[in-house]
Design a protein around this motif. Structure first.
Motif, short mmCIF file in Angstrom:
data_model
loop_
_atom_site.label_atom_id
_atom_site.label_comp_id
_atom_site.label_asym_id
_atom_site.label_seq_id
_atom_site.Cartn_x
_atom_site.Cartn_y
_atom_site.Cartn_z
N PHE A 100 0.82 -1.10 0.13
CA PHE A 100 -0.01 -0.01 -0.02
C PHE A 100 0.86 1.42 -0.14
N THR A 101 1.91 1.37 1.07
CA THR A 101 3.16 2.13 0.91
C THR A 101 4.20 1.53 1.01
N ARG A 102 5.41 2.20 1.14
CA ARG A 102 6.57 1.57 1.39
C ARG A 102 6.68 0.90 2.72
N GLU A 103 5.81 1.77 3.64
CA GLU A 103 6.19 1.24 5.18
C GLU A 103 5.19 0.20 5.40
N VAL A 104 3.96 0.04 4.76
CA VAL A 104 3.08 -1.14 5.22
C VAL A 104 2.68 -1.97 3.99
N SER A 105 2.98 -3.24 4.18
CA SER A 105 2.85 -4.13 3.50
C SER A 105 1.99 -5.43 3.83
N PRO A 106 0.81 -5.58 3.84
CA PRO A 106 0.31 -6.74 4.46
C PRO A 106 0.64 -8.02 3.25
N TYR A 107 0.50 -9.08 3.70
CA TYR A 107 0.91 -10.25 2.67
C TYR A 107 0.12 -11.51 3.38
N ILE A 108 0.30 -12.51 2.40
CA ILE A 108 -0.12 -14.03 2.93
C ILE A 108 0.70 -14.88 2.09
N GLY A 109 0.99 -16.02 2.81
CA GLY A 109 2.00 -17.11 2.14
C GLY A 109 1.86 -18.48 2.76
N VAL A 110 2.85 -19.09 2.22
CA VAL A 110 2.99 -20.59 2.89
C VAL A 110 4.23 -21.20 2.82
N SER A 111 4.52 -21.82 4.10
CA SER A 111 5.95 -22.26 4.32
C SER A 111 5.95 -23.90 4.48
N TYR A 112 7.26 -24.31 4.40
CA TYR A 112 7.44 -25.77 4.87
C TYR A 112 8.63 -25.74 5.52
N GLU A 113 8.62 -26.46 6.95
CA GLU A 113 9.81 -26.48 7.68
C GLU A 113 9.82 -27.94 8.17
N ARG A 114 11.19 -28.37 8.26
CA ARG A 114 11.58 -29.70 8.54
C ARG A 114 12.77 -29.72 9.46
N LYS A 115 12.68 -30.32 10.54
CA LYS A 115 13.82 -30.62 11.50
C LYS A 115 14.57 -32.00 10.79
N LEU A 116 15.63 -32.02 10.93
CA LEU A 116 16.66 -33.19 10.56
C LEU A 116 17.43 -33.81 11.44
N GLY A 117 17.99 -34.76 11.19
CA GLY A 117 18.86 -35.56 12.03
C GLY A 117 18.48 -35.87 13.66
N ASP A 118 19.62 -35.54 14.29
CA ASP A 118 19.44 -35.77 15.89
C ASP A 118 18.22 -34.55 16.27
N THR A 119 18.18 -33.53 15.90
CA THR A 119 17.25 -32.60 16.05
C THR A 119 15.84 -32.93 15.75
N ALA A 120 15.65 -33.73 14.77
CA ALA A 120 14.20 -34.38 14.67
C ALA A 120 13.84 -35.32 15.62
N ARG A 121 15.04 -36.12 15.99
CA ARG A 121 14.94 -37.30 16.97
C ARG A 121 14.44 -36.68 18.21
N TYR A 122 15.20 -35.59 18.72
CA TYR A 122 14.91 -35.02 20.03
C TYR A 122 13.31 -34.48 20.03
N ALA A 123 12.91 -34.17 18.88
CA ALA A 123 11.53 -33.60 18.74
C ALA A 123 10.53 -34.81 18.76
N ARG A 124 10.84 -35.85 18.21
CA ARG A 124 10.02 -37.06 18.29
C ARG A 124 9.88 -37.34 19.80
N ASN A 125 10.91 -37.37 20.40
CA ASN A 125 10.97 -38.09 21.96
C ASN A 125 10.09 -37.08 22.73
#
Length: 251
Positions: free
Chosen positions: A208-233
């Motif tokens: 709308f202006t340089r200062e104010v910009s609303p948005y929509i979006g989508v993201s995908y996040e994935r934990k890996l390795g031992d970090t994923a194992r800690y999360a499952r535990n």
């Protein structure tokens, strides 16, 4: 003889005036200065919240997220304040960090940064030393690379790349990707060695202006390795899709 001397002096004066008029403006203003012209920086500041958003998880919990930075200084030397974090559905802060950095311009588009980082969450809290590189890569990709060493000597790093694709003068599509790395396991923080997690997002904002910009979006996040194992535990999800809405602020 007197007439000849007067004519010679007048000619010398005319030549001197002509040479002065032909000299560069900064040379006229500072005829005895040893400093180069434009050597004094003009100090300015700004605040940017790239992300102020709330997301609805398809495979996991809903989360709130912020990612902001502020700077003050000139073109060469600046002080930066950065912060980012996440909150859970109940409003509890899951992660939060703040950084205080000094930066030095080392190229037309690159700043070398160094300073400290403090993680308020998760517990136990941690202090880190920071060194990083921030700027624009060829193709106008925004790059932020940081390395960290904790108060206990643990080494880690973060890399983030984003790009602003202008569909129209006001409609902007921003893909981004971020990854976190660690050299050692840190069980008390549920961090494994290697690549800890990776996140890829796509946000569509309307300026709308340089200062104010609303948005929509989508993201995908994935934990890996031992970090994923800690999360499952802990009974947590290790990855999933999130739809979000938010606002970008610049002032």
């Amino acid at each position: 003889m007197k007439t000849k001397s007067i004519l010679t002096a007048a000619a010398s004066a005319v030549l001197a005036i002509g040479a002065l008029q032909a000299a560069p403006a900064h040379a006229q203003a500072m005829p005895h200065s040893t400093e180069p012209p434009f050597s004094h920086e003009v100090f300015t500041g700004a605040v940017l919240f790239e992300k102020l958003e709330y997301g609805w998880g398809l495979d996991g919990p809903n989360i709130g997220r912020w990612d902001g930075q502020a700077w003050y200084g000139g073109d060469v030397n600046r002080v930066w304040l950065k912060t980012e974090g996440e909150t859970a559905r109940n409003g509890r802060v899951e992660s939060a960090e703040i950084q205080l950095l000094y930066s030095r311009l080392i190229g037309y588009y690159w700043d070398l940064q160094a300073g400290v980082r403090y993680d308020i969450r998760p517990r136990p809290d941690r202090f880190y030393g920071v060194i990083g590189l921030q700027g624009l890569a060829p193709g106008m990709f925004e790059v932020d690379l940081q390395g960290f060493v904790s108060e206990r000597g643990d080494l880690s790093a973060r890399a983030e790349v984003s790009y602003d694709a202008y569909i129209t003068q006001r409609l902007v599509l921003q893909p981004n990707i971020e990854a976190n790395f660690a050299l050692q396991k840190v069980p008390e923080l549920h961090v494994g060695s290697g690549i800890n997690d990776i996140e890829a997002g796509l946000r569509l904002r309307y300026e709308f202006t340089r200062e104010v910009s609303p948005y929509i979006g989508v993201s995908y996040e994935r934990k890996l390795g031992d970090t994923a194992r800690y999360a499952r535990n802990d009974g947590e999800d290790v990855g999933g899709w999130t739809f979000m809405t938010g606002i970008r602020l610049f002032f």
